[in-house]
Design a protein around this motif. Structure first.
Motif, mmCIF file in Angstrom:
data_model
loop_
_atom_site.group_PDB
_atom_site.id
_atom_site.type_symbol
_atom_site.label_atom_id
_atom_site.label_comp_id
_atom_site.label_asym_id
_atom_site.label_seq_id
_atom_site.Cartn_x
_atom_site.Cartn_y
_atom_site.Cartn_z
ATOM 1 N N PRO A 66 38.780 31.961 48.651
ATOM 2 C CA PRO A 66 38.332 33.117 48.064
ATOM 3 C C PRO A 66 38.872 33.209 46.689
ATOM 4 O O PRO A 66 40.158 32.728 46.307
ATOM 5 C CB PRO A 66 39.227 34.124 49.033
ATOM 6 C CG PRO A 66 39.010 33.252 50.278
ATOM 7 C CD PRO A 66 39.256 31.863 50.085
ATOM 8 N N ALA A 67 38.152 33.738 45.663
ATOM 9 C CA ALA A 67 38.875 33.829 44.328
ATOM 10 C C ALA A 67 39.746 35.008 43.867
ATOM 11 O O ALA A 67 40.588 35.282 43.172
ATOM 12 C CB ALA A 67 37.735 34.015 43.219
ATOM 13 N N ALA A 68 39.655 35.977 45.019
ATOM 14 C CA ALA A 68 40.451 37.216 44.789
ATOM 15 C C ALA A 68 42.000 37.133 44.774
ATOM 16 O O ALA A 68 42.392 36.215 45.599
ATOM 17 C CB ALA A 68 40.137 38.346 46.098
ATOM 18 N N GLU A 72 26.772 33.030 32.360
ATOM 19 C CA GLU A 72 27.066 32.461 33.749
ATOM 20 C C GLU A 72 28.427 31.502 33.929
ATOM 21 O O GLU A 72 28.412 30.914 33.131
ATOM 22 C CB GLU A 72 25.769 31.730 34.283
ATOM 23 C CG GLU A 72 26.085 31.405 35.837
ATOM 24 C CD GLU A 72 25.013 30.521 36.323
ATOM 25 O OE1 GLU A 72 24.957 30.263 37.575
ATOM 26 O OE2 GLU A 72 23.855 30.243 35.571
ATOM 27 N N VAL A 73 29.262 32.179 34.878
ATOM 28 C CA VAL A 73 30.168 31.413 35.123
ATOM 29 C C VAL A 73 30.091 30.184 36.029
ATOM 30 O O VAL A 73 29.618 30.582 37.239
ATOM 31 C CB VAL A 73 31.674 32.431 35.454
ATOM 32 C CG1 VAL A 73 32.765 31.368 35.698
ATOM 33 C CG2 VAL A 73 31.750 33.407 34.578
ATOM 34 N N LEU A 74 30.112 29.031 35.595
ATOM 35 C CA LEU A 74 29.922 27.833 36.399
ATOM 36 C C LEU A 74 31.234 27.334 37.230
ATOM 37 O O LEU A 74 31.197 26.979 38.259
ATOM 38 C CB LEU A 74 29.244 26.737 35.848
ATOM 39 C CG LEU A 74 28.001 26.935 34.974
ATOM 40 C CD1 LEU A 74 27.603 25.799 34.158
ATOM 41 C CD2 LEU A 74 26.696 27.524 36.103
ATOM 42 N N GLY A 75 32.268 27.776 36.754
ATOM 43 C CA GLY A 75 33.789 27.395 37.234
ATOM 44 C C GLY A 75 34.808 27.648 36.495
ATOM 45 O O GLY A 75 34.728 28.416 35.309
ATOM 46 N N ALA A 92 27.872 34.785 44.287
ATOM 47 C CA ALA A 92 27.421 35.315 45.632
ATOM 48 C C ALA A 92 28.603 35.444 46.547
ATOM 49 O O ALA A 92 28.780 36.493 47.212
ATOM 50 C CB ALA A 92 26.114 34.422 46.222
ATOM 51 N N THR A 93 29.683 34.457 46.759
ATOM 52 C CA THR A 93 30.491 34.638 47.742
ATOM 53 C C THR A 93 32.022 34.910 47.085
ATOM 54 O O THR A 93 32.783 35.000 47.971
ATOM 55 C CB THR A 93 30.510 33.446 48.451
ATOM 56 O OG1 THR A 93 31.005 32.308 47.735
ATOM 57 C CG2 THR A 93 29.358 33.163 49.369
#
Length: 726
Positions: free
Chosen positions: A74-76, A125-128, A60-61
Motif C-alpha cells: 500500500p502507498a498510503a 500519469e504516474v508510472l512509478g 487503481a489499487t
C-alpha cells in the motif's frame, strides 16, 4: 565561490554525460527487472547512494510494486504517496527535518539520513517512483534532483515502450487467435473465402478454399487461370459471365456451380461475391466465399425424391388415408381414396372434420373420435371399427387404424381407413345363421337325449361309424395287448386277411419293443395318447410309419385301449428327402461365392453364408440376430433409408440399391444389393432375403434362387441403382 560554482557545473555536466551514455540501455530495456538493473548502475555512477529503489505504481489499487517481483505494498502513509499526489520530486535533507515526510519510503525497511524521491511520469500519469537514499544527512542538492529527474524521464520512456510492446504482442496474439478461429469456423462450415484485385493474375484464397478444391495451399495465392481450369466444363461459361456481370454492374452475386477436383471428384459450391470500389468509385477488388454444399444438395435431391415417392404411395394406396393435426385432430390431408370413400373433395373433408364425416350418434361422435386420437398421440396405437357417413348421408362401417408418425419433420396422426361394410353385413348374416343353427342343435340334442336309453341301438350306430371310418381302428386289452376288434381299414394297413387280427397281440406289431411300454405308461398316466409317431411292422414284415392316438376306456367290463392309426409313411419319406435336400442346400449355401443373407421381417439376420463371414471378418454367431447396421459404413450409408428399402421389399416391392459395407477391421467396400420377400420353407415364416457380393468380375454376375426355399436376392457390381440417403 566562483570556482566552486564552476566545479559544480562541471560535475553536473559530467554526470549528465554519463546519464546520456546510459540512456540507450535504459530506453532499450526489454523487461522491468532489466530496467531496474540498468538504472541502478547509472545512478551509482552519477550519485553517491546507499540504497536505490524503482517502484511501479498502480492507481487503481493505490499500491507500489517492486520491479524485483515482490508483492504489492500500500502507498498510503509513505513518502512515495506524497510524490504521487504532488507529481514532483521531494528532496529530504535529513530524517529529523521537520519538513521530511513521516516514515521511510515503502520497501526500504531501515532509516536513512537524506533521500531524493522522484515521480516517473508519462504525461499526467504516474508510472512509478524513483528513489535514492543515503545514510548521510544533507548529502543531496537540487542539482542531484535534476540528475535523478533525468533518470526518471528515461525510465518513463522505457516503461511506455514496454507497455506499447506488450500491447502490440497482445494485439498480435489476438489477431492470430482470430485468424485461427476464422480458419476453424471455415473448416466446420466448409466455407472458404477469397479476394481478387480486378485485372491481376492471382486470387488470394483461404486455406479452407484450397481444401474444398482439393489443392495444396500455395501461400494463399492461386493463379486465376487455375481457378478457371477447375470449374466444371458445363458451368464455366456461366460462372465467368456472372463474375463479369458483377464486375461491370457492381452488384453482389449468389449462385450454385460445380467444380472438378484434381482426382476427378465433382463438388457443388454455393458462391457469393461482392465488388469493392476504390477511392475513384471504380471497381477495385472482388471478395467472396465458396461453400461446399455437395452433401446438402444431394440430401435435398433425395428429399425431393422421397417426397415424390411418399406422395405417390399416399395417393395410390388402396385404403383411405387421413393426416390429422396432433393437437387439434383437424384433417390436414387425405388421399384420393379417402375423398372417393366419402364422396367429398379434399377441401370439403378438411371443412367437415372428423365429427362431420362420423355418424354423429354416440359412441360414433366427435368426442369419442377425439378420445381415440388423443390416445394415439400419446403413443398408444388405436385399431377400432367406426360408423361414418358419405356426403349423401349414407352410413357405412369402416375399420380405422391410428398411429403417431412424423411427416416432413412434424408429428402427426396417420389414420388408415378401410371400408368393412360388406364384412359387417356378412357378420350379421353369420350371426343369424349361427342362432338358427343353435336352435337346430338344441332340437337335435333333445332328440338324441330321448334315444340314449336304447344302448343296443347306440352300439350298432357306433359299430357302423367305426366300420365306415377311413381311419384304421382297433380295440385291445390294456394288460396283455390282445386285439378285441379291428376294422377293415386296419387290416388293409397291416396287410392282414379279413378277420385275422382278432386274438393277436399288439406287441407283435411294434418295430421297437420299447414303444408299447411308452404308450401304455402315457395312457395309464393321463388316459390318452395323441399323435404319437412310431414305426410298426406289417404282416409281411415291412416297416410302416403311423401316427398313433389312443384312448383308455372300459369294454365288456375290462380296461381297454381304443387305438387309431394314420399312415404317415409317405410323409416320413418326404421328410427324409427334404433333410437330404436341406443338406445339399446348406452345402450350396455355404459354398456360394456371393454374399447371401436371410432376414426376418424386422430386418434381423436369420442366416448368412460363409462368403459373408469371410467378407466382413465376423463370426456367423456375431452376425445372426443383428440388423444391417452392424455391417454398414455409417458415414456412407443411411441405415434408416436402407431399412425403408427393406420394408418396401417386405411389402412385396423388390428393391435394388448400392451399399457400403464396413468390415470388422473398419475397412469399407461398396456393393449392390437386391432385396425381395419370400417364404422360408422349413418354418413357413415370411422372410426377406438379400445377397451381397464384392464387385469383382468373377462373382458380380452369379446369382441363385433355391426352389424349395425363399429366394435370396443377389447383388452385382453393375447396375445404376442409387445408394439410399436421407
Amino acid at each position: 565561490m566562483s570556482e566552486q560554482l564552476q566545479d559544480a557545473s562541471r560535475s553536473v555536466a559530467d554526470r549528465l554525460r554519463v546519464v546520456s551514455a546510459a540512456a540507450a540501455g535504459v530506453i532499450g530495456a526489454r523487461s522491468r527487472e532489466a530496467l531496474r538493473s540498468v538504472l541502478e548502475e547509472a545512478c551509482r555512477q552519477v550519485l553517491p547512494s546507499d540504497a536505490f529503489m524503482l517502484l511501479g505504481y498502480d492507481a487503481a489499487t493505490h499500491t507500489f510494486q517492486d520491479f524485483a517481483g515482490r508483492d504489492a505494498t500500500p502507498a498510503a502513509g509513505t513518502p512515495g504517496e506524497r510524490v504521487v499526489h504532488e507529481r514532483r520530486s521531494v528532496l529530504v535533507h535529513r530524517t529529523d527535518d521537520a519538513g521530511a515526510p513521516d516514515g521511510p519510503l515503502s520497501g526500504i525497511g531501515y532509516p536513512f539520513g537524506s533521500a531524493i524521491h522522484t515521480p516517473v511520469l508519462a504525461g499526467d500519469e504516474v508510472l512509478g517512483v524513483l528513489a535514492v537514499h543515503s545514510f548521510t544527512p544533507d548529502r543531496y542538492t537540487d542539482a542531484d534532483v535534476g540528475v535523478v529527474e533525468v533518470l526518471a524521464s528515461l525510465a518513463a520512456t522505457a516503461l511506455v515502450n514496454m507497455r506499447l510492446a506488450e500491447s502490440r504482442q497482445e494485439a498480435m496474439e489476438a489477431l492470430r487467435e482470430r485468424e485461427r478461429q476464422l480458419s476453424e469456423a471455415e473448416r466446420l462450415a466448409r466455407l472458404g473465402s477469397w479476394r481478387w484485385t480486378i485485372g491481376s493474375d492471382h486470387v488470394i484464397w483461404s486455406d479452407e478454399l484450397f481444401r474444398i478444391y482439393g489443392l495444396p495451399p500455395n501461400k494463399g495465392r492461386i493463379a486465376f487461370s487455375v481457378f478457371i481450369a477447375h470449374l466444371h466444363p458445363e458451368d464455366r461459361a456461366r460462372v465467368l459471365a456472372r463474375i463479369e456481370e458483377a464486375r461491370r454492374g457492381g452488384k453482389p452475386y449468389d449462385f450454385l456451380h460445380r467444380i472438378v477436383r484434381p482426382d476427378g471428384t465433382v463438388r457443388v459450391l454455393h458462391a457469393r461475391g461482392a465488388v469493392v470500389h476504390g477511392p475513384d468509385g471504380r471497381p477495385h477488388q472482388m471478395i467472396g466465399t465458396g461453400q461446399d454444399v455437395t452433401d446438402l444438395t444431394a440430401a435435398e435431391a433425395a428429399l425431393r425424391a422421397s417426397e415424390e415417392s411418399y406422395r405417390t404411395i399416399f395417393e395410390l394406396a388402396s385404403d383411405a388415408i387421413f393426416v390429422h393435426d396432433l393437437e387439434t385432430g383437424a384433417i390436414l390431408d387425405a388421399n384420393r381414396k379417402a375423398c372417393e370413400l366419402h364422396g367429398c373433395t379434399l377441401d370439403e373433408l378438411k371443412a367437415l372434420g372428423v365429427g362431420g364425416i362420423s355418424d354423429g350418434r354416440p359412441p360414433f361422435d366427435a368426442g369419442h373420435a377425439w378420445d381415440r386420437i388423443r390416445r394415439a398421440a400419446g403413443g398408444e396405437p388405436q385399431r377400432f371399427e367406426w360408423l361414418v357417413r358419405r356426403k349423401t348421408d349414407e352410413r357405412f362401417w369402416v375399420e380405422v387404424s391410428l398411429h403417431r408418425v412424423r411427416i416432413r419433420g412434424e408429428d402427426r396422426i396417420l389414420a388408415s381407413v378401410r371400408n368393412i361394410d360388406e364384412r359387417k353385413q356378412a357378420e350379421a348374416a353369420l350371426k343369424r345363421a349361427y342362432e338358427e343353427l343353435e336352435q337346430r342343435v338344441a332340437a337335435r340334442t333333445a332328440e338324441l337325449a330321448e334315444r340314449t336309453a336304447a344302448l343296443e341301438q347306440a352300439e350298432q350306430r357306433f359299430r357302423a361309424i367305426v366300420e365306415a371310418s377311413p381311419t384304421p381302428l382297433l380295440l385291445s386289452r390294456l394288460d396283455d395287448g390282445v386285439i378285441l376288434y379291428a376294422n377293415d381299414r386296419l387290416e388293409t394297413l397291416i396287410g392282414a386277411e379279413p378277420g385275422s387280427l382278432v386274438g393277436k397281440k399288439t406287441p407283435d406289431f411294434y418295430t421297437d419293443p420299447a414303444d408299447r411300454p411308452r404308450v401304455l405308461e402315457t395312457v395309464r398316466r393321463q388316459g390318452y395318447v395323441r399323435d404319437l409317431e412310431l414305426c410298426i411292422r406289417r404282416a409281411d414284415g415291412s416297416p410302416c410309419w403311423v401316427s398313433l392316438s389312443a384312448q383308455r376306456l372300459v369294454f365288456d367290463g375290462a380296461p381297454t385301449v381304443a387305438t387309431a392309426l394314420i399312415d404317415i409313411t409317405e410323409r416320413k419319406q418326404a421328410e427324409a428327402a427334404l433333410r437330404a435336400s436341406e443338406a445339399s442346400y446348406r452345402s450350396l449355401f455355404d459354398n456360394l461365392t456371393e454374399l447371401v443373407y436371410v432376414q426376418d421381417l424386422d430386418g434381423r439376420f436369420l442366416n448368412v453364408n460363409e462368403a459373408v463371414v469371410q467378407a466382413y471378418g465376423y463370426r456367423r454367431d456375431e452376425i445372426i440376430g443383428q440388423t444391417p447396421a452392424l455391417l454398414a459404413a455409417s458415414d456412407r450409408v443411411d441405415v434408416e433409408e436402407t431399412m425403408r428399402c427393406f420394408r418396401l421389399a417386405v411389402a412385396g416391392e423388390p428393391q435394388r440399391f448400392d451399399w457400403w459395407g464396413r468390415r470388422k477391421d473398419g475397412s469399407c467396400f461398396p456393393k449392390t444389393a437386391v432385396a425381395s420377400r419370400k417364404r422360408w420353407c422349413s418354418s413357413a415364416r415370411p422372410t426377406s432375403a438379400r445377397t451381397w457380393s464384392s464387385p469383382s468380375p468373377a462373382t458380380s454376375r452369379i446369382g441363385w434362387r433355391p426352389k424349395p426355399r425363399c429366394g435370396a436376392a443377389k447383388s452385382t457390381s453393375g447396375g445404376s441403382s442409387r445408394m439410399p440417403r436421407t
